[in-house]
Structures are given as C-alpha cells and as structure tokens.
Design an enzyme around this catalytic site. Structure first.
Site, mmCIF file in Angstrom:
data_model
loop_
_atom_site.group_PDB
_atom_site.id
_atom_site.type_symbol
_atom_site.label_atom_id
_atom_site.label_comp_id
_atom_site.label_asym_id
_atom_site.label_seq_id
_atom_site.Cartn_x
_atom_site.Cartn_y
_atom_site.Cartn_z
ATOM 1 N N LYS A 15 33.960 48.604 50.004
ATOM 2 C CA LYS A 15 32.725 48.150 49.994
ATOM 3 C C LYS A 15 32.586 46.887 49.192
ATOM 4 C CE LYS A 15 32.140 48.909 45.235
ATOM 5 N NZ LYS A 15 32.015 47.699 44.132
ATOM 6 N N ALA A 98 41.808 46.967 42.196
ATOM 7 C CA ALA A 98 41.003 46.528 41.131
ATOM 8 C C ALA A 98 40.408 45.163 41.512
ATOM 9 C CB ALA A 98 42.002 46.282 39.880
ATOM 10 N N ALA A 99 39.942 45.014 42.631
ATOM 11 C CA ALA A 99 39.318 43.811 43.253
ATOM 12 C C ALA A 99 37.681 43.929 43.322
ATOM 13 C CB ALA A 99 39.673 43.545 44.413
ATOM 14 N N GLY A 100 36.860 45.093 42.851
ATOM 15 C CA GLY A 100 35.488 45.108 42.876
ATOM 16 C C GLY A 100 35.178 45.590 44.284
ATOM 17 N N ASP A 138 31.883 55.359 41.640
ATOM 18 C CA ASP A 138 31.464 55.079 43.168
ATOM 19 C C ASP A 138 31.987 55.884 44.194
ATOM 20 O OD1 ASP A 138 30.468 52.343 42.174
ATOM 21 O OD2 ASP A 138 32.559 51.457 42.658
#
Ligand code: C5P
Length: 297
Positions: A15, A98-100, A138
């Site tokens: 996303k 862990a990239a957003g 999320d």
C-alpha cells in the site's frame, strides 16, 4: 497463482499513503490519524497448508521469525476458531521490509484470508476482522484492498471510488530504523499534529470522482524522519530533480513515491532513478489496484 495440492494460496499487495495526518495521541497509547490508503500491484506470495503446529518458512530469512505478523494472525485465528491444527505458512517476499508500504500487515491479512478458508471456514467475517486489528493497525485495510479513507488507528475505513488508472514510482532507501513505527510516532512533536484538513479535502475530491491533487499528499512524519535520517532529504532531492509532478512519503517512511500519469512515464522515471541511485535505493513501479487477489487452492 495456482496452489500445489494441499496448499491454499493468495497474493498480498503493498500500500501507499496518499497523504497522512496524525491528529493526536489516544488514551490507549496509539495515535488517531487520517490517511488515504491505496493498494498497489506489488505482491508477496503466501501459501498455507495444514500442519500440527503453526510454522513459517520464508524464501529468505528476512520476514521469518516469531514476531512475523502472518504467524501471529494464524495463531489468533486458530485460537478463536478452536481449531486443533495449525498451518505451515510459506511466504515469498517481494515487498520491501519496514519500508512504509505495509508488507507485514498485508502478509497478516493474507494469512487471515487463507487461514479462514483452511482452518476456520465457519468463522464469520466480523470475527476475522477482530483478529485483524489485534495483529496490527494496517491489517484491516488489507482485508478489503483498493482505495480507502482511514481514520482512528487507520482501522476505520471508508471505501473511496475505484480509481482512474494510476501508476507510482516507489523509491525504497536502504536505511533501517530500529522499531521504526513506534520510534517515528514517539518522535512527533506538537507541530507535526494537525486536523487532517488536506486528507479530508483529498477524500472529498476522490468521492466526487476527481483526480488526485498532488498538492495534498503531505505526511506528518516528514520532519521527524528527516531529523532521524538527514540523508533522506538529499535522496528526496534526487527524485525531485528528475521532475515528477510531486514526491511524497508513505507511512512512517522511509519509502518515497511519485504518482505518475502513465506507465511509460513511470518506467522512464524508474530507469533514470535506478541509474542515479544505484545501491542506495530499490526503485519499483506499481499500478494502483482495486479489491484483493483471490484465494486459490
Ligand atoms: O499497529 P502497529 O503494531 O503497526 O504499531 C506499532 C507501534 O506504532 C504502536 O505500538 C504504537 O506505538 C505506534 N502507533 C501509534 N498509532 C497508530 C499506529 C501505531 O502510536 N495509529
């Protein structure tokens, strides 16, 4: 994706946050936010088969381990359904970690969707959704996919109309921040909080079937992230120098993206950025997607 005999499989999309505001801290330690989520065509693969205990095999060591959200989600589902058996989870990672871009939460949601089919077919949808929030803020988004306005912890979702076609160039820098999400929330100052006006204005545009306003993609984590990792200011400058209409931050970072009007322009920008950034970042092109990939097997 066709699952081998005994396996049930699906794909888990990434996303982007098309604007993100943090409204304030809540009594439960989380923060209220306002954001527009958009799932994109960048997928992990997840397959499940019955096993005496729940175990995870990743195709690489990253993403495996006890704290993996997919594993947690299956255990919660199993406990709720009173299922005697667990599941072997096979995870094929393509989404950067862990990239957003929501990879871990999406894997958890995909585990819930496949796990329900395999271990708990009688369990009603709301019971599955409850397990989702317990697995991460999320995860509820990834039980529906597409484009949505998210409020609360990001778990209160209003579907927004399916998009006109849109493409994104996503730049994932090779920086790691320990306990990234919690650290970034803890680094916010009062000046970073707001009422979410830009996000709500964007949502209203989208409800009316209008295009994305690139001027409304601000992200509350920018100041805190650039304070922690100043080298990202320069990286953002490199992307901006290549002339996309706008560059924005997704999630709590560190990935940045540029929305593009057509796939050719997206490919051309991605190629130039790959050349320029080399090993400093991974550059991915992905189209916006509506809905969710099917569960097969
Ligand atoms: O929900 P998730 O496990 O991804 O959140 C990790 C941490 O980020 C939480 O423990 C909390 O400190 C912070 N967080 C928050 N408000 C949110 C989401 C996360 O403060 N809406």
């Amino acid at each position: 994706m066709i699952a081998p005999a005994g396996w049930i499989a699906t794909r888990a999309p990434a996303k982007l946050n098309l604007g993100l505001a943090v409204l304030g801290r809540r009594d439960d330690g989380y923060h209220d936010l306002a954001t527009i989520f958009q799932t994109v065509a960048l997928y992990d693969g997840l397959a499940l088969r019955r096993a005496p205990q729940t175990i995870l095999d990743g195709t690489d060591s990253v993403g495996a381990g006890e704290c993996n959200l997919a594993l947690v989600a299956i255990e919660r589902l199993r406990a709720r359904a009173g299922a005697g058996e667990g599941a072997e989870i096979r995870l094929t990672k393509a989404i950067p970690i862990a990239a957003g871009v929501g990879g871990a939460s999406s894997d958890a949601a995909a585990a819930l969707r496949t796990g329900r089919a395999l271990l708990a077919p009688a369990l009603a949808e709301p019971a599955v959704a409850e397990r989702a929030l317990g697995s991460g803020s999320d995860v509820p988004l990834f039980l529906r996919g597409g484009r949505a306005l998210g409020t609360g912890r990001g778990d209160v979702l209003e579907a927004l109309p399916p998009l006109a076609e849109s493409w994104f160039v996503i730049v994932v820098p090779g920086v790691s921040i320990p306990r990234k999400t919690a650290t970034l929330y803890a680094s916010l100052s009062a000046a970073d909080l707001g009422g979410g006006e830009a996000v709500f204005e964007q949502a209203e545009r989208l409800r009316r079937g209008r295009g994305l306003d690139p001027g409304l993609l601000g992200n509350a984590f920018e100041r805190a992230l650039y304070g922690l990792r100043p080298e990202l200011v320069e990286l953002r400058g490199v992307i901006e120098h290549r002339g996309p209409p706008v560059v924005a931050l997704t999630g709590a970072g560190p990935s940045h993206y540029a929305p593009m009007n057509d796939p050719e322009a997206a490919s051309a920008l991605a190629a130039r950025l790959r050349e320029e950034l080399g090993r400093r970042a991974v550059v991915v092109e992905a189209a916006a997607v509506a809905g969710l990939p099917a569960v097969r097997g």
